[in-house]
Write a protein that holds these residues in place. Structure first.
Motif, PDB file in Angstrom:
ATOM      1  N   LEU A 106      49.273  42.361  30.490  1.00 61.40           N
ATOM      2  CA  LEU A 106      50.840  42.381  30.769  1.00 61.40           C
ATOM      3  C   LEU A 106      51.688  42.542  29.775  1.00 61.40           C
ATOM      4  O   LEU A 106      52.615  43.372  29.725  1.00 61.40           O
ATOM      5  N   ALA A 107      51.445  41.586  28.666  1.00 63.46           N
ATOM      6  CA  ALA A 107      52.300  41.978  27.376  1.00 63.46           C
ATOM      7  C   ALA A 107      52.022  43.233  26.957  1.00 63.46           C
ATOM      8  O   ALA A 107      53.151  43.710  26.337  1.00 63.46           O
TER       9      ALA A 107
ATOM     10  N   ALA B 238      42.130  41.014  36.427  1.00 64.48           N
ATOM     11  CA  ALA B 238      43.223  40.640  35.441  1.00 64.48           C
ATOM     12  C   ALA B 238      43.521  41.950  34.543  1.00 64.48           C
ATOM     13  O   ALA B 238      44.433  42.201  34.133  1.00 64.48           O
TER      14      ALA B 238
ATOM     15  N   ASN C 182      43.741  34.065  31.429  1.00 65.52           N
ATOM     16  CA  ASN C 182      44.942  34.153  30.629  1.00 65.52           C
ATOM     17  C   ASN C 182      44.862  35.147  29.409  1.00 65.52           C
ATOM     18  O   ASN C 182      45.864  35.806  29.272  1.00 65.52           O
ATOM     19  N   THR C 183      43.633  35.083  28.865  1.00 68.11           N
ATOM     20  CA  THR C 183      43.711  36.258  27.707  1.00 68.11           C
ATOM     21  C   THR C 183      43.866  37.415  28.120  1.00 68.11           C
ATOM     22  O   THR C 183      44.771  38.590  27.583  1.00 68.11           O
TER      23      THR C 183
ATOM     24  N   TRP D  17      47.282  37.860  31.041  1.00 65.53           N
ATOM     25  CA  TRP D  17      48.667  37.980  30.052  1.00 65.53           C
ATOM     26  C   TRP D  17      48.718  38.907  29.239  1.00 65.53           C
ATOM     27  O   TRP D  17      49.659  39.442  28.571  1.00 65.53           O
TER      28      TRP D  17
END
Length: 790
Positions: free
Chosen positions: A283-284, A334, A276-277, A280
């Motif tokens: 991506l952000a 990721a 998640n860290t 995302w």
């Protein structure tokens, strides 16, 4: 890094070649759409079931030169993969029992609710009752070395007096059967020896007494895989609730936990947080850069779509090829979004300078460069797969497929979906213009560049001098410290052996294995009696070889018949010795449930023969490992195995091998550059070389050990960093080219840099190296760009 092409000349909206390309491209878009739909279907099934591997050994190379040893290690790991042990300690036995009862009731309530992921095994006391019944027919065939010496060396008259005293004495040792079935009290002594050999000091109440406490020992087995992609620690939550219930019943009770599923579950939860860290967060960061560069929702949506399709396709293909996806592959993957967005950014960067109607001409113009960029990046990632690490090979495949899928999404769908003008923004104008203020080597003030060069060499030289290599496998351990501390304490209290250090015993058949194992155990018993090593676990302690059984049965029968005759003469009775069972092979023992605690010691068929392992515990003594290693000397079929040391040696070997490959790659790349750019090739390769050397030097200054994963990151840096130099050399003084370099490098830097936040040591080392390397190569590359008029 992708190369931006110079602005196209004014062309008709669709020339003849573009028209043909557009017609053909509809089929390309359709085929790619069908493949993406298949990926979506696969993803639905993937996330509904566990296809993820969290075993750290899956990251490590298989020992191709000793496949039997690799198989033995895998079997040992599989046997403990679903076991969980809980200890509840209190100052008195009654409190420990009360805490155990409250603990069990809490778990039973969770079980009735259908939320309990584990099931409790039989208690120690329950197992003992079952084992006593199983061993009863073979009682005369089970002797310790001390008992053999006693029966051989003590005269029969003395033994007869001892048997008579035991018959009429008011107090004696506890008996496990009738006097006439064991007149010398041999069986309780055998059981006591077995308990002492395993390090257990369990009383009649089934409690372990150690460290001034009474400990209730509870054993569990997971129902299914402990790993869940939702990051929920289901086992931990159930045990937490049970521990709270135990503390409510007995304040001050101490709980300890151990077991592979607990570590796997903690790793899964940790990976979920990191995905998640990093995912995302990457991506952000990418989408923010796209927004600043183009100030339009359409580029953000399309670039995000290419990233999601790229990651999903990579995940599906990796799962299909390997069967399971390693946990670290997901975390590493990721960070892929920081590289895969280059294709979309390059498309929109090129579209800024072109009218909407020239999309198909632009595609024809970009395709050769895009294909070359894909191949270059893919080769950089495939370099990771050269190391014989299954986990790294997964990462390489995941990355290459993800890049290819993002690339295909851009070229197949963007020309149809990207309609309308792409405006230039103040941010893109400003960022592209910063290149004009960037200094150039040799441009002015040569004395300043000389001082800067000397300072750089000084930093590199002193930093490299400080670098220390560390290939210890234990440095890759990422379990929570509190859980590791409990694991160690439980192992000490229960005498649990280490699965990484053991004796491997091999033979042509089961009987030969057991006889060779007995020869080893005799040496270990002697050392244990001297206090030089800890305890051990061997299946021959619980089921001897046929030869040993027959010899013990003959010795016991001879002595006990004489003793019974002597006692019968004294009492005036005729005492008959009962008939015991015949010798049996180990298969009979392994088939019975009583063997369950020891089955992991018997490997069975291994290679062309049979094999077992003898596990050892308490390796904390300074000379313990060397003393144990010496015990295998001179014993046929017996070898000492230290997998921690073996894997550490392999890590060091592959670190050196990949370091040599990195140097060979530098030479090869320079040769290609020299063929293409002749005398200007040094401008392309120098920034990456300097960045790599400075990165290693900074690791030395930061007291970070040099590991295999640092070298692998440097290999990847070579593949990516060279593109920056090529780009600026191909497009001298082009502001739009510099814009693409900055946006792409920034997103890559952020994505891989976030890996430095990982709690997994291997990924953290990888991310920190690229965090430094990507940033440095971005800063250094413009310094070596050629003058615009060259």
């Amino acid at each position: 890094m992708l190369a931006r092409n110079t602005a196209l000349t004014e062309l008709p909206e669709i020339d003849a070649g573009a028209t043909r390309l557009q017609r053909r491209w509809r089929w390309v878009a359709l085929v790619w759409g069908v493949l993406v739909a298949a990926v979506v279907v696969h993803q639905v099934g993937f996330w509904r079931s566990a296809h993820v591997d969290s075993d750290v050994l899956a990251l490590l190379p298989q020992d191709a030169n000793d496949r039997l040893l690799s198989d033995a290690t895998r079997l040992i790991a599989d046997n403990s993969a679903r076991q969980v042990v809980v200890l509840l300690g209190s100052d008195d036995a009654a409190s420990a029992k009360a805490a155990q009862l409250a603990y069990s009731r809490s778990l039973q309530a969770a079980d009735r609710a259908g939320t309990l992921p584990i099931v409790e095994n039989a208690s120690v006391q329950g197992w003992f009752d079952q084992a006593r019944n199983f061993y009863a027919p073979y009682r005369d065939r089970l002797l310790t070395e001390a008992q053999r010496a006693r029966l051989r060396d003590t005269d029969q008259a003395t033994l007869g007096q001892q048997a008579l005293a035991a018959l009429y004495g008011p107090v004696g040792a506890p008996r496990l059967t009738e006097w006439n079935r064991d007149p010398l009290g041999l069986w309780p002594q055998w059981w006591q020896a077995r308990a002492a050999g395993t390090g257990l000091r369990v009383g009649d109440d089934g409690l372990l007494q150690a460290d001034g406490r009474y400990w209730a020992v509870m054993q569990f087995q997971t129902r299914d895989s402990a790993f869940r992609l939702d990051g929920q620690q289901r086992i931990g939550q159930a045990l937490d609730a049970a521990a709270a219930a135990a503390r409510a019943a007995v304040p001050g009770v101490r709980e300890l936990r151990a077991g592979v599923p607990l570590h796997a579950e903690a790793a899964a939860a940790q990976a979920n947080r990191e995905i998640n860290t990093i995912g995302w967060g990457s991506l952000a960061a990418v989408l923010l850069l796209v927004w600043l560069a183009f100030r339009s929702l359409r580029p953000i949506l399309l670039v995000a779509m290419s990233l999601l399709i790229g990651c999903a396709t990579a995940l599906s293909v990796t799962a299909l090829v390997f069967g399971k996806v390693h946990l670290l592959t997901l975390v590493f993957g990721a960070s892929l979004v920081g590289v895969a967005e280059d294709y979309g950014i390059h498309w929109f960067g090129s579209r800024q300078a072109e009218p909407d109607g020239s999309r198909w001409q632009l595609l024809r113009h970009l395709l050769p460069g895009l294909w070359l960029a894909l191949v270059t990046s893919a080769l950089a990632y495939l370099a990771l797969g050269l190391a014989p690490f299954p986990g790294l090979r997964q990462m390489a495949l995941f990355s290459v497929v993800g890049l290819a899928a993002a690339f295909l999404t851009v070229i197949a769908w963007f020309p149809f979906l990207d309609k309308g003008a792409v405006r230039q923004t103040r941010f893109s104008d400003w960022l592209g213009g910063t290149l004009d203020g960037w200094p150039r080597v040799g441009q002015t003030r040569r004395d300043l560049w000389t001082v800067l060069g000397v300072a750089t060499l000084l930093v590199i030289g002193t930093g490299l001098w400080r670098v220390q290599a560390n290939d210890d496998l234990r440095s890759l351990q990422s379990s929570p410290p509190a859980l590791m501390a409990q694991q160690i304490e439980v192992g000490r209290l229960l005498g649990m052996p280490s699965p990484a250090q053991f004796f491997l015993v091999q033979g042509a058949d089961a009987e030969q294995v057991l006889r060779r194992e007995e020869a080893l155990v005799a040496r270990l018993d002697a050392l244990e009696a001297q206090g030089r090593v800890g305890g051990h676990q061997a299946i021959s302690d619980w089921w001897p070889s046929r030869a040993h059984q027959d010899a013990d049965a003959a010795l016991t029968a001879r002595v006990e018949n004489a003793v019974l005759a002597q006692v019968g003469d004294a009492t005036g009775e005729t005492l008959a010795r009962p008939v015991y069972g015949a010798a049996a092979g180990i298969d009979a023992f392994l088939r019975d449930p009583v063997s369950l605690p020891f089955r992991h010691l018997w490997l069975g068929k291994l290679g062309n023969g049979q094999a077992s392992v003898v596990m050892v515990d308490d390796l904390s003594r300074p000379d313990g490992l060397s003393t144990l290693r010496d015990q295998a000397q001179g014993l046929d079929g017996v070898r000492w195995v230290d997998r921690t040391a073996d894997f550490s040696e392999l890590l060091g070997h592959y670190r050196r091998m990949m370091g040599a490959l990195l140097l060979a790659g530098v030479v090869l790349v320079f040769g290609v550059l020299a063929w293409r750019y002749r005398g200007q090739s040094w401008r392309v390769i120098a920034p990456t070389l300097l960045a790599g050397l400075l990165t290693v030097a900074l690791l030395g200054w930061m007291n970070q050990p040099l590991q295999l994963f640092n070298v692998l990151a440097l290999l990847l840096l070579l593949g990516m960093g060279i593109d920056y130099g090529i780009f600026l050399l191909e497009h001298r003084g082009d502001r739009s080219a510099w814009l693409s370099v900055c946006v792409g490098a920034a997103s890559t830097w952020l994505s891989f840099g976030l890996l430095a936040l990982s709690s997994t040591p291997a990924l953290r080392a990888f991310g920190l190296t690229l965090l430094l390397g990507i940033g440095l190569v971005w800063l250094i590359t413009p310094l070596f760009r050629p003058a615009p008029h060259h």
